[in-house]
Design a protein around this motif. Structure first.
Motif, PDB file in Angstrom:
ATOM      1  N   ASN A 227      12.777  -2.825  -1.635  1.00 17.09           N
ATOM      2  CA  ASN A 227      12.281  -3.449  -2.861  1.00 17.09           C
ATOM      3  C   ASN A 227      12.057  -4.940  -2.658  1.00 17.09           C
ATOM      4  O   ASN A 227      11.047  -5.511  -3.097  1.00 17.09           O
ATOM      5  N   LEU A 228      12.994  -5.578  -1.959  1.00 12.55           N
ATOM      6  CA  LEU A 228      12.863  -7.004  -1.684  1.00 12.55           C
ATOM      7  C   LEU A 228      11.677  -7.276  -0.763  1.00 12.55           C
ATOM      8  O   LEU A 228      10.893  -8.215  -0.980  1.00 12.55           O
TER       9      LEU A 228
ATOM     10  N   LEU B 135       6.492   9.257 -11.016  1.00  7.78           N
ATOM     11  CA  LEU B 135       7.200   8.016 -10.685  1.00  7.78           C
ATOM     12  C   LEU B 135       6.281   6.855 -10.315  1.00  7.78           C
ATOM     13  O   LEU B 135       6.694   5.693 -10.400  1.00  7.78           O
ATOM     14  N   GLY B 136       5.078   7.148  -9.873  1.00  8.68           N
ATOM     15  CA  GLY B 136       4.159   6.083  -9.490  1.00  8.68           C
ATOM     16  C   GLY B 136       4.728   5.221  -8.373  1.00  8.68           C
ATOM     17  O   GLY B 136       5.336   5.715  -7.425  1.00  8.68           O
ATOM     18  N   PRO B 137       4.593   3.879  -8.470  1.00  5.66           N
ATOM     19  CA  PRO B 137       5.080   2.983  -7.417  1.00  5.66           C
ATOM     20  C   PRO B 137       6.587   3.046  -7.194  1.00  5.66           C
ATOM     21  O   PRO B 137       7.066   2.584  -6.159  1.00  5.66           O
ATOM     22  N   ASP B 138       7.328   3.613  -8.161  1.00  9.86           N
ATOM     23  CA  ASP B 138       8.784   3.729  -7.982  1.00  9.86           C
ATOM     24  C   ASP B 138       9.167   4.881  -7.054  1.00  9.86           C
ATOM     25  O   ASP B 138      10.333   5.004  -6.674  1.00  9.86           O
ATOM     26  N   LEU B 139       8.207   5.728  -6.706  1.00  9.89           N
ATOM     27  CA  LEU B 139       8.509   6.902  -5.899  1.00  9.89           C
ATOM     28  C   LEU B 139       9.219   6.535  -4.606  1.00  9.89           C
ATOM     29  O   LEU B 139      10.252   7.118  -4.252  1.00  9.89           O
TER      30      LEU B 139
ATOM     31  N   LEU C 156       1.365  -8.079 -10.403  1.00 11.12           N
ATOM     32  CA  LEU C 156       2.318  -7.185  -9.751  1.00 11.12           C
ATOM     33  C   LEU C 156       3.483  -7.964  -9.160  1.00 11.12           C
ATOM     34  O   LEU C 156       4.640  -7.542  -9.246  1.00 11.12           O
ATOM     35  N   PHE C 157       3.197  -9.109  -8.559  1.00 13.27           N
ATOM     36  CA  PHE C 157       4.254  -9.931  -7.968  1.00 13.27           C
ATOM     37  C   PHE C 157       5.229 -10.411  -9.040  1.00 13.27           C
ATOM     38  O   PHE C 157       6.453 -10.315  -8.879  1.00 13.27           O
ATOM     39  N   GLY C 158       4.698 -10.932 -10.140  1.00 13.40           N
ATOM     40  CA  GLY C 158       5.557 -11.427 -11.213  1.00 13.40           C
ATOM     41  C   GLY C 158       6.428 -10.334 -11.808  1.00 13.40           C
ATOM     42  O   GLY C 158       7.630 -10.537 -12.037  1.00 13.40           O
ATOM     43  N   PHE C 159       5.837  -9.172 -12.044  1.00 14.99           N
ATOM     44  CA  PHE C 159       6.595  -8.041 -12.583  1.00 14.99           C
ATOM     45  C   PHE C 159       7.709  -7.623 -11.627  1.00 14.99           C
ATOM     46  O   PHE C 159       8.860  -7.433 -12.037  1.00 14.99           O
ATOM     47  N   SER C 160       7.378  -7.494 -10.350  1.00 13.34           N
ATOM     48  CA  SER C 160       8.346  -7.008  -9.361  1.00 13.34           C
ATOM     49  C   SER C 160       9.483  -8.000  -9.147  1.00 13.34           C
ATOM     50  O   SER C 160      10.658  -7.631  -9.101  1.00 13.34           O
ATOM     51  N   LEU C 161       9.133  -9.286  -9.001  1.00 14.52           N
ATOM     52  CA  LEU C 161      10.164 -10.299  -8.787  1.00 14.52           C
ATOM     53  C   LEU C 161      11.038 -10.463 -10.024  1.00 14.52           C
ATOM     54  O   LEU C 161      12.271 -10.606  -9.911  1.00 14.52           O
TER      55      LEU C 161
ATOM     56  N   VAL D 132       0.832  -1.203   0.000  1.00 15.29           N
ATOM     57  CA  VAL D 132       0.000   0.000   0.000  1.00 15.29           C
ATOM     58  C   VAL D 132       0.865   1.251   0.000  1.00 15.29           C
ATOM     59  O   VAL D 132       0.612   2.206  -0.745  1.00 15.29           O
ATOM     60  N   LEU D 133       1.920   1.266   0.829  1.00 19.51           N
ATOM     61  CA  LEU D 133       2.791   2.440   0.900  1.00 19.51           C
ATOM     62  C   LEU D 133       3.489   2.692  -0.434  1.00 19.51           C
ATOM     63  O   LEU D 133       3.585   3.834  -0.889  1.00 19.51           O
ATOM     64  N   ALA D 134       3.956   1.622  -1.074  1.00 14.81           N
ATOM     65  CA  ALA D 134       4.694   1.787  -2.326  1.00 14.81           C
ATOM     66  C   ALA D 134       3.768   2.008  -3.517  1.00 14.81           C
ATOM     67  O   ALA D 134       4.117   2.755  -4.442  1.00 14.81           O
TER      68      ALA D 134
END
Length: 502
Positions: free
Chosen positions: A289-290, A268-272, A113-118, A31-33
């Motif tokens: 990130n991890l 930046l969206g979630p990268d902020l 989202l999980f697949g993209f991030s990992l 939620v924070l990210a």
């Protein structure tokens, strides 16, 4: 049928374990990210922290009646049981089908989202391009294994993951206040920045952050002293989540700067969060990130468990094939877990095939699988919360059980009105929620799937009850549980016996 094939593990989960299960579904770091920057970006307002406080109060109102009713009715299909008891069998079956679809959409959507991030992290670490769907299937395998084992194992894993999430969010909060470029202020906490034109967007986006808080009642058959544990865990979880979200959103705004937070969030969206942390400590940014990935894994486990128990409850009651009520020697809903895993596999593979060569590139699973399914699921679950509030109100009118007027009338009524309004706001703002800047069929298709599932459930419920009037939770397989001490109020001596619905 033996307990092995039709019973969940009994009375294992403590209040603390339930709190971790509930909070894991809400995924604080996710939620924070993701949720907080999105709310700042789309609303263009500073009132995001106030949103979580207001929603927390609204959900506390819901939890008052919800928790009180959980002391009298324990069932793995929480919405199903509550709406059946309050509004009737076919309405309960309609709610059950809708809930089953919503929980599965939420869980499966998170794989995007999980697949993209990992995959992004693995590619950065190894230098080898890892497809998002390969990374998603790694998580899918782990979730599937945990789902077929004792709920105690999932609770322990979630306890560790949620604790790490809280730790990193606290660190982010401290850094935000220490590095505040414009100084520490209450600017982002002013009610005037919430009660304004963008309030609908803030509420629509904000409520998604709380999804999963209602899952405590799903584990009521597996909780120690469910009369108290479920209610207590729900209140603790909602309070912690609301305060934590408000605090983290405020400190992030302070860390970036109130005058820059909306623009930076849009850019930046979630990268902020990770870009901002990298400017302070690259190592901390990598760690966050991890933990963001493990936060998603925790949410996947929590929603998988919820969906598996809905399959179990519906199989046990005859709404779905009885084979879904099979449970293993550990008391896990094995058939429901395997069914949920198969559905997830089909959808993930399907999106992977369709997304091959897409113009969206690496963002395909985010823009489609994650965004479409989770936002539609959020609408479905909020709508169910509103209907459940009505069911709770009606049930307590019939069975006061010694509870006060606030528990029986005021809190459920206010919750029904508030949650119904939020569900309507999600529909009105659905184009913004899926990132569509032009008319799109998805605005009607995705919520339409949720609504259609409820209508199908009502029709199916009518068919089932016409064929077998004794079917469903309201009348089939009701087992008595020990009564409480005698009610001191003579007017309540004929109140119905507390029971576990099967």
């Amino acid at each position: 049928m033996s307990e092995k094939t039709s019973g969940l593990s009994t009375r294992h989960l403590s209040t603390g374990s339930l709190v971790f299960m509930i909070i894991a579904a809400s995924a604080p770091l996710t939620v924070l990210a993701g949720g907080v920057p999105t709310s700042f970006a789309v609303s263009g307002r500073l009132g995001v922290p106030v949103t979580y406080v207001v929603l927390g109060i609204l959900l506390m109102l819901f939890a008052i009646g919800y928790g009180a009713m959980s002391g009298h009715i324990q069932n793995a299909g929480a919405f199903y049981a509550y709406i059946t008891e309050g509004l009737g069998g076919r309405q309960g079956i309609g709610a059950a089908v809708l809930a089953l679809v919503a929980y599965n959409m939420m869980q499966i959507g998170l794989y995007g989202l999980f697949g993209f991030s990992l995959a992004t992290v693995l590619t950065a670490w190894t230098g080898v391009s890892v497809p998002w769907w390969v990374a998603a299937l790694l998580g899918w395998a782990l979730v599937g294994v945990l789902g077929t084992h004792s709920v105690d194992l999932s609770a322990k894993v979630l306890g560790v993951l949620v604790s790490l999430e809280f730790l990193i969010v606290i660190v982010v909060g401290v850094l935000g206040l220490r590095t505040a470029p414009e100084g520490v202020s209450l600017e982002a906490l002013r009610p005037g920045d919430f009660f304004t034109q963008g309030i609908g967007v803030l509420l629509a986006f904000g409520v998604a952050a709380f999804m999963g808080f209602e899952s405590g009642a799903i584990y009521s058959e597996e909780a120690k002293d469910p009369r108290r544990t479920v209610s207590r865990a729900t209140f603790i979880a909602v309070g912690v989540i609301a305060v934590f979200y408000a605090f983290s959103a405020w400190t992030l705004a302070m860390g970036v700067g109130p005058s820059a937070i909306n623009e930076q969030s849009s850019e930046l969206g979630p990268d902020l969060l990770f870009v901002w942390l990298a400017s302070i400590s690259p190592a901390l940014s990598e760690c966050a990130n991890l933990l963001f990935i493990t936060s998603l894994l925790a949410a996947l486990i929590a929603f998988h468990n919820a969906a598996a128990r809905y399959f179990f409850a519906l199989g046990r009651s005859g709404v779905l094939p009885h084979k879904l009520a099979f449970s293993g020697s550990t008391g896990a809903p094995v058939a429901g877990s395997v069914t949920q895993s198969i559905l997830a596999l089909i959808v993930v593979v399907g999106f992977a095939a369709v997304g091959a060569g897409s113009s969206l590139g690496k963002m395909f699973p985010i823009v489609t699988l994650f965004t479409w399914l989770t936002n539609a699921a959020a609408f479905g679950l909020v709508f169910l919360l509103a209907v459940t509030s009505v069911a709770i109100l009606v049930w307590f009118v019939r069975h006061p059980r010694g509870h006060g007027v606030i528990t029986r009338w005021v809190a459920p009524a206010l919750a029904a009105v508030g949650l119904g309004t939020v569900a309507a706001l999600i529909l009105v703002n659905f184009d913004l929620m899926i990132g569509s800047d032009q008319p799109s069929a998805l605005v009607f298709v995705m919520p339409g799937i949720i609504i259609a599932s409820g209508v199908f459930g009502l029709v199916w419920g009518e068919i089932i009850l016409r064929r077998r009037p004794d079917a469903g939770l309201a009348t089939k397989g009701i087992d008595a549980v020990p009564k409480r001490p005698a009610d001191p109020d003579p007017s309540h001596t004929n109140a119905p016996q507390e029971r576990t619905l099967s």
